[in-house]
Design a protein around this motif. Structure first.
Motif: not given
Length: 287
Positions: A24-27, A48-56, A103-105
């Motif tokens: 969580s902290s790393k994300a 917003r949800e896609s970016w949450c998934v990408c960083v996690l 989003s990852m791209k």
């Protein structure tokens, strides 16, 4: 989209998925770095949800690197298993795999990914493409094996007083596809060999053919079932219809299909679906 808003969403999603505090902290750190660079990019103002998934997703891989994110050896990422799966992430965030890929791209064009993240993401894209290809092939192949006897399905349902799962062609397709995914997940550790995976899908078709009443099957499978033909005959004809090599199909059936499927022969459609959903959403470390 505010920095604090997304950080809160990331932490909430991580908590719901049972991610460690380190992930969580790393994300959160990854998002802070991403937002500071790309605040003016339009793609970061929506979804917003896609970016949450990408960083996690990125955090769950980078947190496993004992020598930091710039470790050039991707094999070091295997020293610890990821705490969440991609299936678990996108299911919980209610986004599509394609939205995640897009989003990852964009994210990869803004901040550099470590080599393990790049390799993991490429493998994921390859696996998705192969599975999509197989599914489209499967959809076209189904009418050659089964009849869509809607009226018969309905009559059976109306006269059935048990709580057995409803039977129709869609359920048969779900049964086969769930069988394939479960067996592929269990047996094919590499998971991305197209020919082997295709043969495993044919094995699932062969198994279900032998479990259904003859009036639901195309000829000559109906005659095989009525006449009590052994599985070898069904396999041979399936191989012929699929224009594949019988020897290769038999090899996959013996080496991959039988060791796993023999232990679950009598499960119904719902049982397979529940099992696959559980497998998709549990932590990889529990496998």
């Amino acid at each position: 989209m505010s920095l604090d808003q997304v950080c809160t969403d990331v932490q909430q999603l991580a908590s719901e998925l049972g991610c460690s505090k380190e992930v969580s902290s790393k994300a959160a750190d990854i998002w802070n770095r991403l937002f500071s660079i790309a605040e003016g990019i339009n793609d970061f103002k929506v979804d917003r949800e896609s970016w949450c998934v990408c960083v996690l997703y990125v955090a769950s891989i980078e947190i496993r690197l004992p020598y930091g994110m710039h470790d050039t050896n991707p094999e070091t990422a295997q020293l610890q298993l990821p705490r969440v799966t991609v299936s678990q992430l996108i299911h919980k965030a209610n986004i599509s795999m394609l939205s995640f890929f897009r989003s990852m791209k964009v994210m990869g064009e803004v901040i550099p990914f470590s080599e393990p993240v790049l390799q993991s993401f490429r493998a994921l894209q390859r696996k998705y493409c192969i599975t999509s290809c197989l599914f489209h092939k499967f959809e076209k192949f189904i009418p050659e094996l089964f009849k869509d006897e809607t009226s018969v399905f309905q009559m059976i349902r109306e006269n059935d007083t048990t709580d057995a799962p409803e039977l129709n062609l869609d359920k048969v397709k779900q049964w086969i596809w769930s069988l394939f995914l479960l067996t592929k997940d269990e047996a094919l550790y590499c998971g991305d060999e197209l020919i082997t995976a295709f043969h495993l899908l044919l094995c699932a078709c062969t198994h279900v053919i032998g479990q259904l009443p003859s009036f639901l099957l195309q000829s000559p499978f109906a005659e095989y079932v009525i006449g009590g033909a052994d599985e070898a005959q069904i396999i041979e004809h399936v191989a012929s219809l699929a224009s594949t090599t019988l020897e290769e199909l038999q090899q996959v059936h013996t080496n991959y299909w039988q060791p796993y499927a023999n232990s679950t022969l009598h499960c119904d459609v719902r049982a397979y679906q529940r099992s696959f959903l559980y497998r998709s959403c549990r932590c990889v470390s529990e496998k």
